[in-house]
Design a protein around this motif. Structure first.
Motif, PDB file in Angstrom:
ATOM      1  N   PRO A 298       0.828  -1.218   0.000  1.00 17.16           N
ATOM      2  CA  PRO A 298       0.000   0.000   0.000  1.00 17.16           C
ATOM      3  C   PRO A 298       0.854   1.256   0.000  1.00 17.16           C
ATOM      4  CG  PRO A 298       0.053  -0.972   2.188  1.00 17.16           C
ATOM      5  CD  PRO A 298       0.751  -1.940   1.277  1.00 17.16           C
ATOM      6  N   ARG A 299       0.298   2.337  -0.492  1.00 19.89           N
ATOM      7  CA  ARG A 299       0.970   3.637  -0.458  1.00 19.89           C
ATOM      8  C   ARG A 299       0.197   4.558   0.487  1.00 19.89           C
ATOM      9  NH1 ARG A 299       1.548   5.930  -6.303  1.00 19.89           N
ATOM     10  NH2 ARG A 299      -0.374   4.753  -6.700  1.00 19.89           N
ATOM     11  N   TRP A 300       0.929   5.461   1.121  1.00 26.99           N
ATOM     12  CA  TRP A 300       0.279   6.368   2.068  1.00 26.99           C
ATOM     13  C   TRP A 300      -0.642   7.355   1.365  1.00 26.99           C
ATOM     14  CZ3 TRP A 300       0.008   5.355   6.979  1.00 26.99           C
ATOM     15  CH2 TRP A 300       1.014   4.602   7.603  1.00 26.99           C
ATOM     16  N   PHE A 301      -0.363   7.623   0.097  1.00 28.51           N
ATOM     17  CA  PHE A 301      -1.204   8.585  -0.614  1.00 28.51           C
ATOM     18  C   PHE A 301      -1.235   8.253  -2.096  1.00 28.51           C
ATOM     19  CE2 PHE A 301      -1.803  12.534  -3.018  1.00 28.51           C
ATOM     20  CZ  PHE A 301      -2.973  13.006  -2.435  1.00 28.51           C
ATOM     21  N   VAL A 302      -2.448   8.282  -2.684  1.00 26.20           N
ATOM     22  CA  VAL A 302      -2.623   8.125  -4.126  1.00 26.20           C
ATOM     23  C   VAL A 302      -3.475   9.283  -4.631  1.00 26.20           C
ATOM     24  CG1 VAL A 302      -2.424   5.605  -4.043  1.00 26.20           C
ATOM     25  CG2 VAL A 302      -4.689   6.669  -3.898  1.00 26.20           C
TER      26      VAL A 302
ATOM     27  N   LYS B 107     -14.272   3.626  -1.496  1.00 27.05           N
ATOM     28  CA  LYS B 107     -13.433   2.653  -2.203  1.00 27.05           C
ATOM     29  C   LYS B 107     -13.641   2.777  -3.708  1.00 27.05           C
ATOM     30  CE  LYS B 107     -11.921  -2.143  -2.119  1.00 27.05           C
ATOM     31  NZ  LYS B 107     -10.559  -1.764  -1.663  1.00 27.05           N
ATOM     32  N   ALA B 108     -14.902   2.920  -4.116  1.00 22.79           N
ATOM     33  CA  ALA B 108     -15.192   3.076  -5.542  1.00 22.79           C
ATOM     34  C   ALA B 108     -14.637   4.394  -6.085  1.00 22.79           C
ATOM     35  CB  ALA B 108     -16.702   2.999  -5.782  1.00 22.79           C
ATOM     36  N   LEU B 109     -14.526   5.405  -5.218  1.00 21.98           N
ATOM     37  CA  LEU B 109     -13.905   6.664  -5.639  1.00 21.98           C
ATOM     38  C   LEU B 109     -12.428   6.476  -5.968  1.00 21.98           C
ATOM     39  CD1 LEU B 109     -15.304   9.256  -3.060  1.00 21.98           C
ATOM     40  CD2 LEU B 109     -15.742   9.264  -5.502  1.00 21.98           C
ATOM     41  N   GLY B 110     -11.834   5.404  -5.419  1.00 27.47           N
ATOM     42  CA  GLY B 110     -10.404   5.183  -5.604  1.00 27.47           C
ATOM     43  C   GLY B 110      -9.576   5.631  -4.417  1.00 27.47           C
ATOM     44  N   ALA B 111     -10.247   6.110  -3.343  1.00 35.61           N
ATOM     45  CA  ALA B 111      -9.521   6.524  -2.142  1.00 35.61           C
ATOM     46  C   ALA B 111      -8.904   5.302  -1.468  1.00 35.61           C
ATOM     47  CB  ALA B 111     -10.469   7.238  -1.185  1.00 35.61           C
ATOM     48  N   ARG B 112      -7.762   5.477  -0.844  1.00 37.25           N
ATOM     49  CA  ARG B 112      -7.064   4.352  -0.215  1.00 37.25           C
ATOM     50  C   ARG B 112      -6.751   4.655   1.253  1.00 37.25           C
ATOM     51  NH1 ARG B 112      -9.458   2.177  -3.557  1.00 37.25           N
ATOM     52  NH2 ARG B 112      -8.685   1.350  -5.523  1.00 37.25           N
ATOM     53  N   VAL B 113      -5.538   5.033   1.573  1.00 35.57           N
ATOM     54  CA  VAL B 113      -5.128   5.274   2.961  1.00 35.57           C
ATOM     55  C   VAL B 113      -5.085   6.769   3.274  1.00 35.57           C
ATOM     56  CG1 VAL B 113      -3.249   5.000   4.629  1.00 35.57           C
ATOM     57  CG2 VAL B 113      -3.803   3.133   3.054  1.00 35.57           C
ATOM     58  N   GLY B 114      -4.536   7.527   2.352  1.00 38.04           N
ATOM     59  CA  GLY B 114      -4.231   8.931   2.612  1.00 38.04           C
ATOM     60  C   GLY B 114      -5.434   9.806   2.883  1.00 38.04           C
ATOM     61  N   TYR B 115      -6.597   9.485   2.310  1.00 39.92           N
ATOM     62  CA  TYR B 115      -7.763  10.367   2.474  1.00 39.92           C
ATOM     63  C   TYR B 115      -8.174  10.462   3.936  1.00 39.92           C
ATOM     64  CZ  TYR B 115     -11.548   6.988   3.378  1.00 39.92           C
ATOM     65  OH  TYR B 115     -12.385   6.059   3.945  1.00 39.92           O
ATOM     66  N   SER B 116      -8.024   9.367   4.681  1.00 40.41           N
ATOM     67  CA  SER B 116      -8.384   9.364   6.097  1.00 40.41           C
ATOM     68  C   SER B 116      -7.432  10.246   6.902  1.00 40.41           C
ATOM     69  CB  SER B 116      -8.356   7.927   6.632  1.00 40.41           C
ATOM     70  OG  SER B 116      -8.667   7.899   8.005  1.00 40.41           O
ATOM     71  N   ILE B 117      -6.137  10.090   6.658  1.00 42.94           N
ATOM     72  CA  ILE B 117      -5.147  10.883   7.391  1.00 42.94           C
ATOM     73  C   ILE B 117      -5.269  12.368   7.041  1.00 42.94           C
ATOM     74  CG2 ILE B 117      -2.663  11.268   7.674  1.00 42.94           C
ATOM     75  CD1 ILE B 117      -2.317   8.233   7.224  1.00 42.94           C
ATOM     76  N   LEU B 118      -5.452  12.659   5.748  1.00 42.63           N
ATOM     77  CA  LEU B 118      -5.618  14.049   5.332  1.00 42.63           C
ATOM     78  C   LEU B 118      -6.852  14.671   5.964  1.00 42.63           C
ATOM     79  CD1 LEU B 118      -4.723  13.844   1.517  1.00 42.63           C
ATOM     80  CD2 LEU B 118      -3.394  14.950   3.335  1.00 42.63           C
ATOM     81  N   ASN B 119      -7.930  13.895   6.071  1.00 42.94           N
ATOM     82  CA  ASN B 119      -9.143  14.411   6.695  1.00 42.94           C
ATOM     83  C   ASN B 119      -8.881  14.767   8.157  1.00 42.94           C
ATOM     84  OD1 ASN B 119     -12.206  14.775   6.620  1.00 42.94           O
ATOM     85  ND2 ASN B 119     -11.961  13.337   8.321  1.00 42.94           N
TER      86      ASN B 119
ATOM     87  N   THR C  29      -8.860   0.291   1.292  1.00 47.75           N
ATOM     88  CA  THR C  29      -9.382   1.619   1.628  1.00 47.75           C
ATOM     89  C   THR C  29      -9.616   1.720   3.131  1.00 47.75           C
ATOM     90  OG1 THR C  29     -10.450   1.879  -0.525  1.00 47.75           O
ATOM     91  CG2 THR C  29     -11.304   3.231   1.272  1.00 47.75           C
ATOM     92  N   ALA C  30      -9.149   2.794   3.723  1.00 40.46           N
ATOM     93  CA  ALA C  30      -9.320   3.005   5.164  1.00 40.46           C
ATOM     94  C   ALA C  30     -10.794   3.173   5.506  1.00 40.46           C
ATOM     95  CB  ALA C  30      -8.537   4.235   5.609  1.00 40.46           C
ATOM     96  N   LEU C  31     -11.153   2.761   6.715  1.00 36.68           N
ATOM     97  CA  LEU C  31     -12.518   2.949   7.191  1.00 36.68           C
ATOM     98  C   LEU C  31     -12.785   4.442   7.398  1.00 36.68           C
ATOM     99  CD1 LEU C  31     -12.570   0.099   9.853  1.00 36.68           C
ATOM    100  CD2 LEU C  31     -13.965   0.152   7.773  1.00 36.68           C
ATOM    101  N   PRO C  32     -13.883   4.958   6.856  1.00 42.36           N
ATOM    102  CA  PRO C  32     -14.215   6.373   7.101  1.00 42.36           C
ATOM    103  C   PRO C  32     -14.666   6.566   8.547  1.00 42.36           C
ATOM    104  CG  PRO C  32     -15.959   5.295   5.860  1.00 42.36           C
ATOM    105  CD  PRO C  32     -14.848   4.294   5.974  1.00 42.36           C
ATOM    106  N   TYR C  33     -14.441   7.756   9.081  1.00 42.77           N
ATOM    107  CA  TYR C  33     -14.665   7.984  10.511  1.00 42.77           C
ATOM    108  C   TYR C  33     -15.049   9.436  10.730  1.00 42.77           C
ATOM    109  CZ  TYR C  33     -13.050   8.722  15.391  1.00 42.77           C
ATOM    110  OH  TYR C  33     -12.936   9.060  16.709  1.00 42.77           O
ATOM    111  N   GLY C  34     -15.964   9.650  11.658  1.00 48.02           N
ATOM    112  CA  GLY C  34     -16.351  11.024  11.958  1.00 48.02           C
ATOM    113  C   GLY C  34     -17.371  11.092  13.069  1.00 48.02           C
ATOM    114  N   ILE C  35     -18.061  12.214  13.171  1.00 44.62           N
ATOM    115  CA  ILE C  35     -19.032  12.462  14.242  1.00 44.62           C
ATOM    116  C   ILE C  35     -20.338  11.749  13.919  1.00 44.62           C
ATOM    117  CG2 ILE C  35     -20.349  14.263  15.420  1.00 44.62           C
ATOM    118  CD1 ILE C  35     -17.954  16.129  14.607  1.00 44.62           C
TER     119      ILE C  35
END
Length: 548
Positions: free
Chosen positions: A9-13, A325-337, A85-91
């Motif tokens: 895996p890569r940290w960001f795509v 996942k279908a958007l193509g997001a992987r690991v980095g989107y979670s950390i960036l968020n 793809t990382a699990l999405p997380y929020g309020i």
């Protein structure tokens, strides 16, 4: 010579940018709701909102988003995959409204009725919210160790259809309404998202970014958003640097809230736990298998961090993993968020961002994610379980319908101390053949009833009537304690009515249903036994006739 096929895996795509916009927008909407409700409904001062609550939210989002990004990276290394793809997380949106209107607002109103000043009432309401958030986090943390057994017991159709019901109503339809309320602004970004992700067309920049930029341009260009010096000045006021603090003393001083509002805190904690389990199942159906215990435990820890550091609002594993996942997001989107949301909350720049970027600019991404979740409910389950998926969608739709009905009543001037909502309204609805009391009953604990009804339907399809009976008994128990269906009236709402025997009518109905299933199981076994005997007897009679 063998070519290595090992992937890491890569940290960001590149597509993490699209995922970031979707998750960031979702989180931003929750933050704006919190700011508006805390200041407008609860009377919290800007210093309380920006100096205490938002820094607590910042830490909880940073902890969760960084952990789930790291977990995805490590899982990808173990499985030698670069597409995890990382699990999405929020309020948690449901808890947000529940704790504002059912915990903090009653505490504030009671304090004011006792002669307490508005400022002190706001302080007491905030402390009550901290305790409610802490209780929810404890339930989520303890429940992490029952996650795997629950996943083994619950059919996939029951898990995914519940999410589908939420996605098609509380996510997709709401943003669809907003799109067609402002079609000149909303339709083009929606078209870009559909072309990019359903049509598989690549633009010069990521489709999500293009949709947001077009939405911003159209919103400002058409006058949906226009420059306002006063609003701009108001948006600038909270900007600063806010350092998170520990609020253990305030939690201890308000510990009695755990008992006083246990009927709210318990179902909300269980709701968050079950919802997170369903989102883990959704992720697995999309191809990403995460360990239940650490995933759920991190969710609970994030909520505890929020409470200890000043936030009244629990966090959760978000619905929508297959969409990201279908958007193509992987690991980095979670950390960036986590980084961007943390910076917004710690610097008070939420208001200025909301001023320049209207919700209409990014809602197409969230609408698309809702569509993907509903589609997954059907595509990731056995085709012959499709009726169970449909059944599982219905309670969520009913709950949304009940919410819309109450919103309409409040818009018509009801739901005030002078004109409270009362049971007499039920008869008025029935005049138009609308049994709104059934919608109110389905609204309470709909995440449980959707899962149970879908599970029952799965076992009926599989002709395992005994298990269907067991599920009916479980439904009876949840109903009897008031965790499903039972509701009571307040001035402006119908809310869960937790207590012994509060849901007796529904409990009796489920018990009778269980008896029917157990009788059907006995009857099916008897018929099966008879079928084994009949062919032999028929063959003997046939042979006898031949001899004659």
């Amino acid at each position: 010579m063998e070519i290595s096929t090992v992937k890491t895996p890569r940290w960001f795509v590149r597509r993490d940018i699209d995922g970031l916009f979707g998750l960031f927008l979702d989180n931003l909407i929750q933050i704006l709701l919190i700011v508006n409700l805390c200041q407008g409904v609860l009377g919290f001062s800007p210093s309380l909102v920006y100096g205490r609550i938002l820094p607590g939210i910042a830490l909880s989002l940073i902890v969760g988003n960084f952990y789930y990004g790291w977990l995805a990276y490590k899982q990808g290394q173990r499985e030698q995959r670069d597409d995890i793809t990382a699990l999405p997380y929020g309020i948690n949106t449901v808890s947000l409204f529940a704790y504002v209107f059912l915990v903090m607002l009653p505490v504030r109103l009671t304090a004011i009725a006792q002669g307490v000043s508005s400022e002190q009432a706001a302080e007491l309401a905030w402390q009550a919210g901290l305790v409610a958030c802490l209780g929810s986090g404890l339930i989520e943390l303890v429940g992490a160790w029952v996650g795997n057994p629950l996943r083994r017991l619950v059919p996939r159709a029951a898990m995914l259809s519940t999410l589908g019901g939420i996605a098609i109503t509380f996510i997709a339809i709401g943003f669809l309404f907003r799109t067609f309320a402002n079609p000149v602004v909303g339709l083009v970004p929606l078209g870009v998202i559909l072309i990019t992700y359903f049509g598989q067309v690549r633009f010069a920049i990521p489709g999500g970014l293009l949709a947001v930029l077009l939405g911003i341009g159209l919103a400002w260009g058409t006058g949906l958003v226009s420059w306002d010096n006063a609003k701009f000045a108001t948006a600038l006021q909270p900007i600063g640097v806010y350092i998170p603090r520990l609020w253990l003393g305030d939690l201890w001083n308000s510990r009695a809230v755990l008992l006083d509002y246990f009927s709210i805190i318990l179902p909300m904690g269980l709701f968050n736990l079950v919802g997170s389990l369903q989102n883990l199942e959704s992720a697995e159906a999309a191809g990403d298998v995460y360990p239940a215990t650490p995933s759920l435990a991190a969710n609970g820890i994030g909520t505890l961090v929020a409470a200890i550091c000043g936030s009244c609002f629990p966090t959760t594993i978000y619905i929508g993993h297959p969409g990201w996942k279908a958007l193509g997001a992987r690991v980095g989107y979670s950390i960036l968020n986590g980084i961007f949301m943390g910076l917004l909350c710690l610097t008070g720049t939420v208001a200025i961002l909301a001023y320049f970027v209207p919700v209409e600019a990014g809602m197409a991404i969230v609408l698309w994610i809702g569509i993907v979740i509903v589609a997954q409910s059907f595509t990731a389950t056995p085709s012959h379980h499709a009726p169970a998926v449909v059944v599982g969608l219905l309670p969520g739709i009913a709950g949304w319908g009940a919410l819309i009905a109450k919103n309409a009543l409040r818009a018509a001037g009801l739901g005030t101390p002078d004109k409270p909502l009362t049971p007499a309204l039920i008869e008025q609805f029935k005049l138009s053949d609308t049994y709104i009391d059934g919608a109110f009953a389905l609204e309470q604990g709909f995440i449980f009833s959707a899962m149970i009804l879908a599970g029952i339907t799965v076992y009926i399809i599989e002709r395992d009537f005994r298990k269907a009976g067991y599920w009916s008994i479980a439904a009876a128990l949840l109903s009897w304690f008031g965790l499903m269906h039972s509701y009571r009236w307040t001035v402006a709402d119908t809310v869960v009515n937790l207590g012994f025997g509060t849901g007796t009518p529904w409990a009796v109905g489920y018990i009778l249903l269980a008896i029917l299933f157990f009788y059907t199981e006995w009857l099916a076994r008897r018929q099966k036994g008879n079928q084994k005997v009949v062919p032999s007897s028929s063959q003997d009679a046939f042979d006898g006739n031949l001899e004659k």
